[in-house]
Design a protein around this motif. Sequence first.
Motif, PDB file in Angstrom:
ATOM      1  N   ASN A 265     -39.349 -29.290 -30.617  1.00 25.85           N
ATOM      2  CA  ASN A 265     -39.348 -30.402 -29.659  1.00 25.85           C
ATOM      3  C   ASN A 265     -39.165 -31.763 -30.318  1.00 25.85           C
ATOM      4  N   ARG A 267     -36.621 -33.523 -30.842  1.00 31.01           N
ATOM      5  CA  ARG A 267     -35.695 -34.406 -30.132  1.00 31.01           C
ATOM      6  C   ARG A 267     -36.167 -34.737 -28.718  1.00 31.01           C
ATOM      7  N   TRP A 270     -40.840 -37.553 -28.090  1.00 28.06           N
ATOM      8  CA  TRP A 270     -40.840 -38.773 -28.899  1.00 28.06           C
ATOM      9  C   TRP A 270     -42.259 -39.281 -29.164  1.00 28.06           C
TER      10      TRP A 270
END
Length: 305
Positions: A265, A267, A270
């Motif tokens: 995860n 990408r 955040w």
Amino acid sequence: MSTDTTNGAVIFERIDTWRTVLKEQFDFIRRDNLALAGVLIVATFILLGVFGPMLAPHDPIEHDMKTEDGSIMRLSSPNAKAPLGTTAYGKDILSQFLAGARPTLIVGLFGGLGTGAIGFLVGLVSGYYGGGVDEVLMRLTDLTFSLPFMPMALLLLTFVTPNIWLITLIIAGFLWKMPARVVRSEVLSVRQRTFVKSARASGASNLRTMFFHVAPNVLPIGFLYTAYGVAWSIAAQASLAFLGFGDPTMTSWGRMLRMVFDSGNIRIAWWWVFPPALGIAAITTSVFLIGRAYEEVINPEIEIE
């Protein structure tokens, strides 16, 4: 005058010499706004490292964040219950960030101090004595330069269970080479100055001359490379943790990045990536700002916009 009185006077003279040098360094830092900002960031980081695990609202590993209906909050973006969001495993990122500051501080502080201290002492002794001592120490330094840090660190950590102190020792054991070279070069110049020759002529021992006449004059270089050593150590520890060779018993900022990468995860989440990444970037940048100020003094020809 008695021997005890003379010895006491010498001790106070030595203490005053180093006290004056240290006071000059602190006064110098206060005159540079960017360096002062760096010191404040470092101070905040130290406070987080000391008190962060106690300030963490939840256990960073054991506690699962849950919604009102009892389901685990997986990959939840920042909200009132989890200000920095949650991981793919339902862990509180704020708690992990606060707890992760301590191992980062330990490696950064002791790795940087070890790097600076070893390099300073090797460079000081090598440059002052010269001859065979210089030859042996510089060949040892050359050997360290020939061994790439990351492959060697990974090789060493493959055969043992990584822990925070072993990682710190490995980092300091490989990164002292640069300050040793630079300090030696400066000592070669300082030892030829008149005040050093006068100290020798007055009967001062080699150790006294080296530590109380030569060393204070190259101390800014020691501070500079200790600051750089902190940044190098933090970056090295984060890299090792990201590669899966961090201390498995402790949450660190590098390990947080490893976990988000393993979850697939990196990408997407955040809010999971930014806290440890910004923490590492902030502390490494701050120590380089401190080092920048010293570099201007050591090399006045450098013009920094």
